[in-house]
Scaffold this motif. Structure first.
Motif, short mmCIF file in Angstrom:
data_model
loop_
_atom_site.label_atom_id
_atom_site.label_comp_id
_atom_site.label_asym_id
_atom_site.label_seq_id
_atom_site.Cartn_x
_atom_site.Cartn_y
_atom_site.Cartn_z
N PHE A 449 -18.15 0.88 0.87
CA PHE A 449 -17.09 0.19 0.14
C PHE A 449 -15.75 0.46 0.83
CE2 PHE A 449 -20.49 1.14 -2.81
CZ PHE A 449 -20.71 -0.10 -3.41
N PRO A 450 -15.31 -0.47 1.70
CA PRO A 450 -14.03 -0.29 2.39
C PRO A 450 -12.84 -0.75 1.55
CG PRO A 450 -15.12 -2.27 3.18
CD PRO A 450 -16.05 -1.64 2.16
N THR A 451 -11.67 -0.17 1.81
CA THR A 451 -10.41 -0.62 1.21
C THR A 451 -9.33 -0.62 2.28
OG1 THR A 451 -9.92 1.66 0.51
CG2 THR A 451 -10.95 0.21 -1.11
N PHE A 452 -8.35 -1.52 2.11
CA PHE A 452 -7.26 -1.64 3.07
C PHE A 452 -6.00 -2.11 2.36
CE2 PHE A 452 -4.69 -4.46 5.74
CZ PHE A 452 -4.32 -3.59 6.76
N LYS A 470 -13.77 -3.73 -1.68
CA LYS A 470 -15.13 -4.13 -2.08
C LYS A 470 -15.54 -3.27 -3.26
CE LYS A 470 -19.73 -5.12 -0.19
NZ LYS A 470 -19.57 -6.58 -0.27
N ARG A 471 -16.17 -3.90 -4.28
CA ARG A 471 -16.52 -3.22 -5.52
C ARG A 471 -17.96 -3.53 -5.91
NH1 ARG A 471 -13.28 0.51 -7.00
NH2 ARG A 471 -13.43 0.09 -9.23
N PRO A 497 -34.87 -5.11 -17.62
CA PRO A 497 -35.01 -3.95 -16.73
C PRO A 497 -34.87 -4.31 -15.25
CG PRO A 497 -37.16 -4.65 -17.53
CD PRO A 497 -36.14 -5.47 -18.27
N PHE A 498 -34.89 -5.61 -14.93
CA PHE A 498 -34.80 -6.03 -13.54
C PHE A 498 -33.37 -6.40 -13.13
CE2 PHE A 498 -39.13 -7.07 -14.94
CZ PHE A 498 -39.85 -6.31 -14.03
N LEU A 499 -32.40 -6.18 -14.02
CA LEU A 499 -31.01 -6.45 -13.67
C LEU A 499 -30.59 -5.61 -12.47
CD1 LEU A 499 -28.76 -6.70 -16.86
CD2 LEU A 499 -29.29 -8.48 -15.21
N LYS A 500 -29.91 -6.23 -11.53
CA LYS A 500 -29.39 -5.54 -10.36
C LYS A 500 -27.86 -5.58 -10.37
CE LYS A 500 -33.39 -6.65 -7.44
NZ LYS A 500 -33.84 -7.29 -6.18
N PRO A 501 -27.23 -4.66 -9.67
CA PRO A 501 -25.76 -4.68 -9.64
C PRO A 501 -25.24 -5.89 -8.88
CG PRO A 501 -26.62 -3.04 -8.11
CD PRO A 501 -27.79 -3.53 -8.90
N SER A 502 -24.05 -6.32 -9.25
CA SER A 502 -23.37 -7.37 -8.51
C SER A 502 -22.27 -6.75 -7.66
CB SER A 502 -22.78 -8.41 -9.47
OG SER A 502 -21.81 -7.82 -10.31
N PHE A 503 -21.81 -7.50 -6.66
CA PHE A 503 -20.80 -7.00 -5.74
C PHE A 503 -19.66 -8.00 -5.65
CE2 PHE A 503 -24.81 -5.11 -4.57
CZ PHE A 503 -24.50 -3.80 -4.30
N SER A 504 -18.46 -7.49 -5.36
CA SER A 504 -17.30 -8.37 -5.25
C SER A 504 -16.43 -7.94 -4.08
CB SER A 504 -16.49 -8.36 -6.54
OG SER A 504 -15.94 -7.09 -6.78
#
Length: 720
Positions: A449-452, A470-471, A497-504
Motif C-alpha cells: 500500500f503506497p502513499t505519496f 492505496k487502501r 463467507p466468500f466475501l473478499k476485500p475490495s481495494f481503492s
C-alpha cells in the motif's frame, strides 16, 4: 459496565479534588487564551489532511462527536455511515487511536463523547503509511482538548433532546496532571426513546407488496474511560488505558404489509409485531512505553492491546395473515431469532521516529490475532412451543491473523516544496468455518500500500498539493456468517463467507488561496467492490438482503469551500461539491448500472449578538442521484442554534433546533434486481430540539495525553 468499574470512575474525581487546590475563578492567562482561540481559522490545510476547528460552532454545544463530525467540511453522516464526499466510508480515530467499530455500534460510541471536549477534527483522505490501510474513505481523526501541567479540570454536560419522545444525556470528564503523574477519567450515560419509521415497496410480477413499519427504540448507553501515565524519567513514559462501552437498545415494531394484485386492488394484509432485545459491549486495554533515545529526537514506542467485543440479538415476532376486509386467515410466520457474537483481538506494535539531517524517517511493525465466534439460532414458535430449526441455525468460527511493516519519509526541500512518501506491507490470513454447513473458507493475501504527497507554496496566498494512496476495505466479521437473521416475516438478512476485500486507489489535487478558498479535484477507483444487494423471491414475495463482491467503480468530483467574514459579527463557512461516478458490474446480478451527477452544498453562518451570545444558522442539501445499482432521493437540513456564555464563560447554555423541516431522512432508495423494483425510505428522529448546559471548573490548563490503541484495524469491523 461492572459496578466496580463504575465506582472507580465516580470516586477518582473526588480523590484528585482532595489532593488538588482548586481555583474556580479563571485567571488572566486563561482569558487571554480564549481570545486567541476565537480568532483561529476554522479550516487549516496541511500536507496530508484538512484540520477543522469547531470551537466556534454553536450547533455542536451540548452535542456529541457524531454530530460534530457531521459539521466537518466534505463529510456526510447518513444511514449509520460516515463518508468523505467522493471517497466512501471513513474510519474514525480519537487522538490517533482507531475506533474499531462500524455502523450502528460506531455511532453509539461517538454519541457518548461530548463535542465540547473536542479541539479539532482532522479529515485525512489519503492516510500516511503509519496508519492501517483499512478503509476506502480515509480517516476522520478527532483531537481532544489538552492543556498545561500541574492542573486539573472537570467538565459536566447535561442535555435533553425532544423528538417524538425524549432523551436525557449526562457526561462528565475529569483530568488531573501533577508532576510525573497524569490521569483522565470519564463517564457518559444516555437514556430515552427514539421513533423510527420504515417504508418499503416491492413491485413483484403478481402485484405490489407495501410494508410500513413504526418502531419505538429505547436507547440505553453507558461508557467510561480511564487513562494513567507516569514519567519514569525525562525520556521514558509508561502508561495504561482502559475503555468500556455498553449499549442495550430495545426495539418494539409494528409492521403492516399490504399486498395488491396486478389490478392494484388490495388482496391481503399481514400484520407483523416484533420485539427485539439488542445489546453490545466492548472493552479495550492498552499498555505502552515511550522512550526518547537521544537528543536527535529519535523516539521508540511499544504497545500491547487487547480488545473484547460481544453482542446479542434476540427477536420475537409473529405475523398473521388477513383478507382485505381484515378477516383472519392464518399465521404467516412466528419465530424467535437469537444471535450472539464474541470477538477478541490481541495486537502488538512498535513504532520508531528516526529523523536524519536530510530527511525525517519513521518505520514500524504490527502483528494482530483475531478470533470470532457467531451463533445463530432460529426457533419456530407458530405452535406456541419453540422448536429449533437446525437448517436455519449455525455456529460460525472465524480467525484472522495480520502482520504489517511500514516505512515513511518526509522531506522539506525548501520554503516552497515539501514531499512525503510511504510504503506499507500487510500480510493477512483468514479462516472461516460453518459447523452446520461443514464449510471452510480460507484467504491468504500479501499486499503493498503506497502513499505519496507533494505540496508547493507558490507564494503566501497560493498553495498546491497532490496526493495518492492505496487502501483496502475488509468485510466486517458478522457479514461473513452465512446464516440468516429475520427482519420481519417477509424479509431476512444473511452474510456471505466468500466475501473478499475490495481495494481503492485515491488521487487528489488541491489548491488553497489564502486558506479562504479551497479547490479539490479527486478520483477514486474501487476494484472488487462489495456491498448490499436487495434481492427477492417473487414466488414467496420475500426480500433478501445479501452482500456480494459485484462491482468496480470510478468516482470523481470537484469540491469548493469558501470561508468568509462578511462583518465582525458574521462568519460563514460554505462548500459546494459536484460528484460523478462510472460503475461496472463484475457479477451477473440481473441488473443494469446507472449513474448521474450529484450536487452537495452546505452553508454554516455564525452571528455574534454580543460578547457572550451567538446565533448559528445552517443549511445543507444533497440532490437526488443515481449510483451503480441504486437511485437515491434528495436530503436537506435546516438548523438553528443559540449559545449563551455565563459566569465568566465557565457555564454555557445552548439551544438547538435540528432539521426543522424534517427533510434529512433517507428517501426513495431504489434498486431493480431480477426485474423486481424496490423503493425504501427511513426516518430516525432527525428532527428534534435540544437544551444543553455545560459547566467547567478547575484550572483549565490541562495536559492529559491520549495514547493510541494498537489494535487499530480489527474493532471497527464488529458493528451490526
Amino acid at each position: 459496565m461492572k459496578k466496580a468499574n463504575l465506582l472507580i470512575f465516580l470516586l477518582l474525581p473526588l480523590f484528585c479534588l482532595a489532593q488538588a487546590t482548586p481555583k474556580l475563578k479563571e485567571n488572566t492567562t486563561n482569558l487571554s487564551e480564549v481570545v486567541i482561540q476565537s480568532k483561529k481559522k476554522t479550516i487549516e490545510q496541511k500536507t496530508d489532511r484538512l484540520i477543522y476547528h469547531l470551537e466556534n460552532n454553536v450547533t455542536t454545544v451540548g452535542g456529541d462527536a457524531l454530530s460534530a463530525i457531521n459539521t466537518a467540511p466534505g463529510v456526510v453522516v447518513q444511514n449509520n455511515t460516515i463518508n468523505i464526499l467522493g471517497k466512501g466510508t471513513s474510519r474514525v480515530m480519537i487522538d490517533g487511536r482507531m475506533i474499531e467499530l462500524s455502523g450502528e455500534e460506531l455511532n453509539n460510541f461517538l454519541k457518548s463523547i461530548s463535542a465540547s471536549d473536542i479541539k479539532n477534527i482532522e479529515i485525512i483522505s489519503n492516510p500516511p503509511a503509519k496508519y492501517e490501510a483499512e478503509g476506502i474513505g480515509g480517516l476522520i481523526n478527532i483531537i481532544m482538548k489538552k492543556g498545561a501541567i500541574d492542573s486539573w479540570k472537570n467538565t459536566t454536560t447535561v442535555s435533553y433532546d425532544q423528538n417524538k419522545y425524549g432523551i436525557y444525556t449526562l457526561r462528565n470528564n475529569f483530568f488531573y496532571n501533577k508532576n510525573k503523574f497524569r490521569i483522565s477519567a470519564s463517564i457518559n450515560g444516555k437514556t430515552g426513546y427514539l421513533n423510527a419509521t420504515d417504508d418499503l415497496k416491492m413491485y413483484f410480477p403478481d402485484g405490489l407488496s407495501h410494508m410500513k413499519s413504526t418502531t419505538k427504540v429505547k436507547s440505553e448507553n453507558l461508557s467510561g474511560k480511564l487513562a494513567l501515565d507516569y514519567d519514569l524519567s525525562e525520556r521514558t513514559t509508561i502508561g495504561f488505558q482502559y475503555l468500556n462501552d455498553r449499549n442495550n437498545p430495545d426495539f418494539k415494531s409494528d409492521i403492516i404489509i399490504n399486498k395488491y394484485n396486478t389490478q392494484n386492488q388490495l388482496d391481503n394484509i399481514t400484520l407483523n409485531n416484533s420485539f427485539t432485545d439488542k445489546g453490545s459491549g466492548n472493552q479495550t486495554y492498552n499498555a505502552h512505553l515511550i522512550t526518547k533515545l537521544d537528543s536527535l529526537k529519535r523516539k521508540l514506542s511499544f504497545d500491547v492491546d487487547y480488545f473484547d467485543y460481544n453482542s446479542k440479538f434476540d427477536r420475537n415476532f409473529i405475523a398473521n395473515n388477513y383478507r382485505a376486509d381484515m378477516t383472519f386467515v392464518d399465521v404467516n410466520q412466528a419465530g424467535r431469532n437469537i444471535s450472539n457474537q464474541d470477538i477478541d483481538n490481541w495486537s502488538f506494535k512498535a513504532d520508531m521516529e528516526h529523523p536524519f539531517q536530510a530527511v525525517n524517517v519513521s518505520y514500524g511493525a504490527k502483528i494482530s490475532f483475531t478470533n470470532s465466534i457467531s451463533d445463530v439460532f432460529y426457533y419456530n414458535t407458530s405452535t406456541g412451543i419453540p422448536e429449533l430449526d437446525p437448517n436455519q441455525s449455525n455456529q460460525f468460527k472465524y480467525t484472522e491473523n495480520n502482520q504489517a511493516v511500514y516505512i515513511n519519509a518526509d522531506k522539506k526541500l525548501n520554503e516552497k516544496w515539501n514531499f512525503q512518501m510511504g510504503l506499507r506491507l500487510e500480510n493477512t490470513k483468514t479462516n472461516g468455518f460453518s459447523e452446520t454447513m461443514n464449510q471452510e473458507t480460507e484467504n491468504n493475501y500479501l499486499k503493498l500500500f503506497p502513499t505519496f504527497y507533494a505540496s508547493y507554496q507558490k507564494n503566501e496566498n497560493n498553495t498546491f498539493s497532490l496526493n495518492y494512496g492505496k487502501r483496502i476495505n475488509r468485510p466486517r466479521f458478522d457479514l461473513l456468517n452465512p446464516f440468516r437473521i429475520y427482519i420481519n416475516s417477509n424479509s431476512y438478512s444473511e452474510g456471505n463467507p466468500f466475501l473478499k476485500p475490495s481495494f481503492s486507489d485515491n488521487f487528489e489535487f488541491a489548491h488553497s488561496y489564502k486558506e479562504i478558498l479551497r479547490t479539490s479535484v479527486f478520483v477514486n477507483i474501487v476494484t472488487d467492490g462489495y456491498g448490499v444487494l436487495f434481492t427477492s423471491k417473487p414466488e414467496t414475495n420475500t426480500q433478501i438482503v445479501t452482500r456480494e463482491n459485484y462491482f468496480k467503480n470510478l468516482n470523481y468530483g470537484i469540491g469548493e469551500s469558501y470561508s468568509a467574514s462578511f462583518a465582525d459579527w458574521w462568519k460563514s463557512e460554505n462548500s459546494l461539491y459536484f460528484l460523478g461516478a462510472k460503475t461496472e458490474f463484475i457479477k451477473d446480478i440481473n441488473a443494469t448500472p446507472e449513474n448521474s451527477l450529484q450536487i452537495d452544498l452546505s452553508t454554516n453562518n455564525t452571528f455574534a449578538l454580543g460578547k457572550t451570545t451567538k446565533l448559528q444558522i445552517d443549511f445543507s442539501y444533497s440532490s437526488p442521484f443515481k449510483s451503480g445499482l441504486y437511485e437515491i432521493g434528495y436530503t436537506s437540513s435546516f438548523d438553528i442554534g443559540f449559545k449563551q456564555d455565563l459566569l465568566n464563560k465557565t457555564m454555557q447554555i445552548a439551544f438547538l433546533a435540528n432539521d426543522i423541516f424534517n427533510s434529512s431522512y433517507l428517501k426513495d432508495f431504489t434498486s431493480v434486481v431480477n426485474g423486481v423494483k424496490q423503493v425504501y425510505s427511513q426516518t430516525e428522529s432527525n428532527r428534534f430540539v435540544r437544551l444543553s448546559v455545560v459547566y467547567n471548573f478547575g484550572n483549565k490548563k490541562i495536559n492529559v495525553k491520549e495514547r493510541a490503541f494498537g489494535n487499530q484495524e480489527e474493532k471497527k469491523r464488529t458493528g451490526n
